[in-house]
Design a protein around this motif. Structure first.
Motif, short mmCIF file in Angstrom:
data_model
loop_
_atom_site.label_atom_id
_atom_site.label_comp_id
_atom_site.label_asym_id
_atom_site.label_seq_id
_atom_site.Cartn_x
_atom_site.Cartn_y
_atom_site.Cartn_z
N ILE A 246 76.36 72.57 43.26
CA ILE A 246 76.69 72.80 44.66
C ILE A 246 76.29 74.23 45.05
O ILE A 246 75.89 74.53 46.15
CB ILE A 246 78.20 72.57 44.90
N SER A 247 76.38 75.13 44.07
CA SER A 247 75.84 76.47 44.22
C SER A 247 74.71 76.62 43.21
O SER A 247 74.61 75.84 42.27
CB SER A 247 76.93 77.52 43.94
N PRO A 248 73.82 77.61 43.36
CA PRO A 248 72.72 77.76 42.39
C PRO A 248 73.24 77.84 40.97
O PRO A 248 74.17 78.57 40.68
CB PRO A 248 72.05 79.06 42.84
N ILE A 249 72.60 77.10 40.05
CA ILE A 249 73.13 76.98 38.69
C ILE A 249 72.28 77.69 37.65
O ILE A 249 72.63 77.68 36.48
CB ILE A 249 73.25 75.49 38.30
N HIS A 250 71.21 78.37 38.06
CA HIS A 250 70.32 78.94 37.05
C HIS A 250 70.99 80.02 36.23
O HIS A 250 70.69 80.20 35.06
CB HIS A 250 69.06 79.49 37.71
N GLN A 251 71.93 80.76 36.83
CA GLN A 251 72.55 81.86 36.12
C GLN A 251 73.33 81.36 34.91
O GLN A 251 73.43 82.04 33.91
CB GLN A 251 73.46 82.64 37.07
N PHE A 252 73.92 80.17 35.04
CA PHE A 252 74.69 79.66 33.91
C PHE A 252 73.79 78.94 32.91
O PHE A 252 73.90 79.12 31.71
CB PHE A 252 75.77 78.70 34.40
N PHE A 253 72.89 78.11 33.41
CA PHE A 253 72.07 77.29 32.52
C PHE A 253 71.09 78.10 31.70
O PHE A 253 70.77 77.75 30.57
CB PHE A 253 71.29 76.25 33.32
N SER A 254 70.58 79.17 32.24
CA SER A 254 69.51 79.89 31.57
C SER A 254 69.90 80.37 30.17
O SER A 254 69.06 80.46 29.29
CB SER A 254 69.08 81.09 32.41
N GLN A 255 71.18 80.65 29.95
CA GLN A 255 71.60 81.13 28.64
C GLN A 255 71.77 80.02 27.63
O GLN A 255 72.00 80.28 26.45
CB GLN A 255 72.92 81.89 28.78
N HIS A 256 71.68 78.76 28.07
CA HIS A 256 71.92 77.64 27.16
C HIS A 256 70.66 76.88 26.78
O HIS A 256 70.63 76.22 25.75
CB HIS A 256 72.93 76.67 27.78
N PHE A 257 69.62 76.93 27.61
CA PHE A 257 68.44 76.14 27.33
C PHE A 257 67.79 76.54 26.00
O PHE A 257 67.20 75.71 25.32
CB PHE A 257 67.42 76.27 28.45
N GLY A 258 67.91 77.80 25.64
CA GLY A 258 67.30 78.25 24.40
C GLY A 258 67.87 77.59 23.17
O GLY A 258 67.21 77.49 22.14
N GLU A 259 69.12 77.09 23.25
CA GLU A 259 69.75 76.41 22.12
C GLU A 259 69.32 74.96 22.02
O GLU A 259 69.39 74.36 20.96
CB GLU A 259 71.27 76.51 22.24
N ALA A 260 68.93 74.36 23.14
CA ALA A 260 68.60 72.94 23.18
C ALA A 260 67.09 72.75 22.99
O ALA A 260 66.40 72.21 23.85
CB ALA A 260 69.05 72.32 24.50
#
Length: 334
Positions: A246-260
């Motif tokens: 609902i709000s921009p989500i890149h700030q949260f997701f960006s730190q997790h993609f590297g693990e997946a």
């Protein structure tokens, strides 16, 4: 016709679709017998229900049963089927008015290798049902409990009235279920509107082999839960979710993609995304093969351009309803 049966089995299996056995079975009694032994899947319709036990005798090596087109006393039929000696690996009991808990328990007790259970659109699915699934089928690798049907009414303001519910699938039920399904590789919890991020945390903590997650139309699950899942599930290769951000989500997701690192398929349809978010996916250096942004908002061609330059081997890209696209911009990417 002098060919050995194992040669005929190789030939018939190469057809790829069991429906193609029908004309072959008319050629001779020998081929009829061979095709009966080769059949692994059986879809039971309402019309075929009276002949079900004749069909089970006719096809002795069935592995998959589908009752999704039957709405009459499936519980009783499952109990009856359990009396036959079978080795089922897949069962579909979708579209039932209530969960056939007794029948499943009886059938699962005789079929310890049951690995796939599809029970989508079950009426009034609740915690005790999903817990019974886990206790009865501990070897499950694929589970679909999507879109339970609670037949809810509507309040005068147009919102759904859940006050009269006798039970539903909650975080507590998912926790108890996940504790027992250590072999789970794929789960679809789409449409379970009472689940929150706690359910994803339970799945993450207990289902270490998880490879695919489908979590559409779950309004109480947020980007936080999805992020935790991706950061801890190292085997995760496919994620499908909608309406996230609902709000921009890149700030949260960006730190997790590297693990997946093993993520190959991502579906974020109907979500609110930013160019920064797409850039974070590009920077993560995933093994991305399929990416869907159908009816997503806020991102621009600049973000897509960065993504495509990074993943030039991308096999599937869905940009439906991306109004900013033009012939000129797409030619520039190519």
């Amino acid at each position: 016709m002098d060919l050995p049966e194992d040669c005929w089995e190789l030939i018939l299996n190469s057809l790829g679709d069991e429906r193609r056995f029908e004309p072959v079975s008319l050629v001779s009694h020998k081929l009829l017998s061979i095709t009966h032994n080769l059949r692994r899947n059986l879809n039971i319709t309402q019309q075929a229900l009276p002949q079900m036990f004749n069909l089970l005798r006719r096809f002795p090596n069935l592995k998959k049963l589908d009752f999704s087109q039957v709405t009459l006393d499936v519980d009783g039929f499952l109990c009856s089927v359990s009396e036959r000696e079978m080795d089922l690996v897949s069962l579909n009991i979708s579209n039932q008015k209530e969960f056939p808990i007794t029948g499943l328990q009886e059938l699962a007790s005789k079929n310890k290798n049951l690995k796939e259970l599809v029970c989508s659109k079950i009426g009034f699915l609740k915690d005790e049902d999903v817990i019974a699934i886990a206790e009865s089928c501990p070897a499950l690798e694929v589970l679909d409990i999507s879109y339970p049907d609670y037949d809810c009414s509507f309040l005068p303001d147009g919102s759904q009235d859940y006050g009269s519910f006798e039970g539903f699938v909650s975080d507590a039920g998912i926790y108890a279920m996940a504790m027992k399904l250590e072999r789970l590789q794929k789960i679809d919890i789409t449409g379970n509107c009472f689940l929150t991020d706690k359910s994803l945390a339970s799945i993450t903590a207990n289902c270490r082999l998880l490879r695919e997650l489908v979590v559409n139309d779950c309004d109480c699950i947020t980007e936080f839960g999805i992020g935790v899942l991706m950061s801890c599930s190292r085997n995760l290769s496919s994620v499908s979710m909608n309406g996230i951000g609902i709000s921009p989500i890149h700030q949260f997701f960006s730190q997790h993609f590297g693990e997946a690192r093993n993520l190959r398929e991502i579906d974020l349809s109907h979500s609110y995304l930013s160019d920064e978010f797409l850039c974070s996916i590009a920077e993560a250096s995933l093994k991305l093969e399929k990416f869907s942004l159908s009816h997503c908002h806020n991102y621009t061609f600049a973000g897509i351009s960065v993504l495509l330059r990074k993943y030039q081997s991308l096999e599937y890209l869905n940009l439906e309803a991306a109004k900013f696209l033009s012939d000129e911009s797409m030619i520039g990417v190519i």
